[in-house]
Design a protein around this motif. Structure first.
Motif, PDB file in Angstrom:
ATOM      1  N   THR A 121       0.849  -1.189   0.000  1.00 30.69           N
ATOM      2  CA  THR A 121       0.000   0.000   0.000  1.00 30.69           C
ATOM      3  C   THR A 121       0.885   1.240   0.000  1.00 30.69           C
ATOM      4  OG1 THR A 121      -0.144   0.108   2.427  1.00 30.69           O
ATOM      5  CG2 THR A 121      -1.829  -1.180   1.262  1.00 30.69           C
ATOM      6  N   ALA A 122       0.461   2.260  -0.712  1.00 33.98           N
ATOM      7  CA  ALA A 122       1.204   3.517  -0.778  1.00 33.98           C
ATOM      8  C   ALA A 122       0.220   4.674  -0.632  1.00 33.98           C
ATOM      9  CB  ALA A 122       1.959   3.624  -2.098  1.00 33.98           C
ATOM     10  N   VAL A 123       0.464   5.519   0.347  1.00 29.06           N
ATOM     11  CA  VAL A 123      -0.421   6.648   0.631  1.00 29.06           C
ATOM     12  C   VAL A 123       0.377   7.941   0.475  1.00 29.06           C
ATOM     13  CG1 VAL A 123      -1.898   7.759   2.332  1.00 29.06           C
ATOM     14  CG2 VAL A 123      -1.749   5.251   2.245  1.00 29.06           C
ATOM     15  N   PRO A 124       0.033   8.780  -0.499  1.00 32.07           N
ATOM     16  CA  PRO A 124       0.765  10.027  -0.689  1.00 32.07           C
ATOM     17  C   PRO A 124       0.535  11.010   0.453  1.00 32.07           C
ATOM     18  CG  PRO A 124      -1.121   9.942  -2.158  1.00 32.07           C
ATOM     19  CD  PRO A 124      -1.024   8.600  -1.513  1.00 32.07           C
ATOM     20  N   VAL A 125       1.552  11.815   0.738  1.00 31.33           N
ATOM     21  CA  VAL A 125       1.481  12.824   1.790  1.00 31.33           C
ATOM     22  C   VAL A 125       1.836  14.181   1.198  1.00 31.33           C
ATOM     23  CG1 VAL A 125       2.528  13.660   3.935  1.00 31.33           C
ATOM     24  CG2 VAL A 125       2.025  11.222   3.652  1.00 31.33           C
ATOM     25  N   ARG A 126       1.003  15.173   1.464  1.00 32.37           N
ATOM     26  CA  ARG A 126       1.271  16.555   1.078  1.00 32.37           C
ATOM     27  C   ARG A 126       0.850  17.426   2.247  1.00 32.37           C
ATOM     28  NH1 ARG A 126       3.311  13.894  -2.137  1.00 32.37           N
ATOM     29  NH2 ARG A 126       3.270  13.963  -4.420  1.00 32.37           N
TER      30      ARG A 126
END
Length: 311
Positions: free
Chosen positions: A59-64
């Motif tokens: 799983t990959a969750v982008p962060v901004r």
């Protein structure tokens, strides 16, 4: 120093030799400038995705969030939440991305069973020094603000990212910044003047990097290249450094390990035979990568367990 006991696999030797005859020559002749970098960044990301395919179940969750950019990656069987890995990608300070490194982060996450935050620091030449170090410091503070104690954060990186990771820790001893629990470095750069690298015999067998290419990348990063100089008497956190005896920055890794240990800190240097620079990025091609990730996982586990026992 812990040398690799056996020769590299035939796959590792073949990849390095073929790359030296093809990719190294092409890259050495290519200019590194504002016109070529956009395409070079795309090519590098695609090559990394091919060489390190994303593991099924990742799983990959982008962060901004403000200045912090990147993504959280969890590989299969990454069930721990008591610590995290902050990963700083390579790419000569001018290329690389969290998305391109997703397969690498997935393997490190799977091996350590920890979530990995891969940082998207701003790249040169659009954002020269000290932007990247500032982004790394911001990410470390962000992790602490989200409840991760410094001693439960492992800072890791490869190549130029390894330089940034080590520089962050070394600078922290001078500024009083809380230290991470441990550091994992794959083929780190340590001297941006390239004096160490150009004097290292094994560098002539590198399958990818050259002095010319490295110097052009460093020039975009900073007009005043410097080397990593830990402060004697101020012990650094435990570190694991991987390098190859046939890579351009092999001498940098050896030198950094010696300087790290001279502070009074623990540093384990593992020199792998017949490997490409940052071979850990090539799991689809080089079988030794799985042993390298297991080595990193053992180190991380030992560091975290030791810290927990000391509480």
């Amino acid at each position: 120093m812990t040398p690799s006991a056996a020769r590299g696999s035939w796959q590792a030797r073949t990849v390095r030799q073929v790359s030296a005859l093809t990719a190294r020559r092409l890259i050495a002749a290519a200019p590194v400038n504002a016109h070529t970098l956009p395409l070079a960044r795309i090519v590098l990301d695609r090559a990394l995705r091919a060489a390190a395919p994303i593991l099924r179940g990742t799983t990959a969750v982008p962060v901004r969030e403000g200045r912090v950019r990147g993504e959280w990656v969890r590989g299969p069987r990454a069930t721990r939440d008591d610590a995290v890995v902050l990963y700083v990608h390579g790419g000569g300070f001018v290329a690389g991305s969290a998305a391109g490194y997703r397969g690498v982060a997935a393997r490190l996450s799977t091996a350590t069973r920890l979530p990995v935050f891969t940082l998207d620091y701003r790249l040169a030449p659009e954002h020269p020094y000290p932007t990247a170090p500032q982004d790394l410091a911001a990410a470390f503070r962000w992790l602490m603000a989200h409840g991760h104690s410094p001693g439960r954060i492992i800072v890791a990186g490869d190549s130029a990212g390894g330089f940034l990771a080590a520089d962050f820790v070394i600078t922290g001893t001078r500024t009083g910044t809380p230290a991470p629990g441990g550091v994992v470095l794959f083929s780190p750069m340590a001297d941006l003047t390239l004096a160490v690298a150009t004097g290292y015999d094994g560098g002539r067998a590198d399958g990818l990097l050259s002095a010319g290419l490295s110097r052009r990348a460093v020039t975009h990063f900073t007009p005043d290249p410097f080397e990593l100089l830990p402060v004697r008497g101020k012990p650094l956190p435990p570190a694991l450094i991987h390098a190859s005896d046939t890579e351009f920055f092999g001498g940098d890794a050896v030198t950094l390990a010696e300087r790290w240990a001279a502070t009074g800190g623990v540093c384990e240097l593992q020199v792998w035979r017949d490997q490409m620079h940052a071979f850990q990025l090539l799991p689809a091609l080089v079988p030794e990568t799985r042993f390298a990730y297991r080595s990193a996982a053992r180190f991380v586990s030992a560091v975290l367990d030791s810290a927990a026992a000391a509480v």
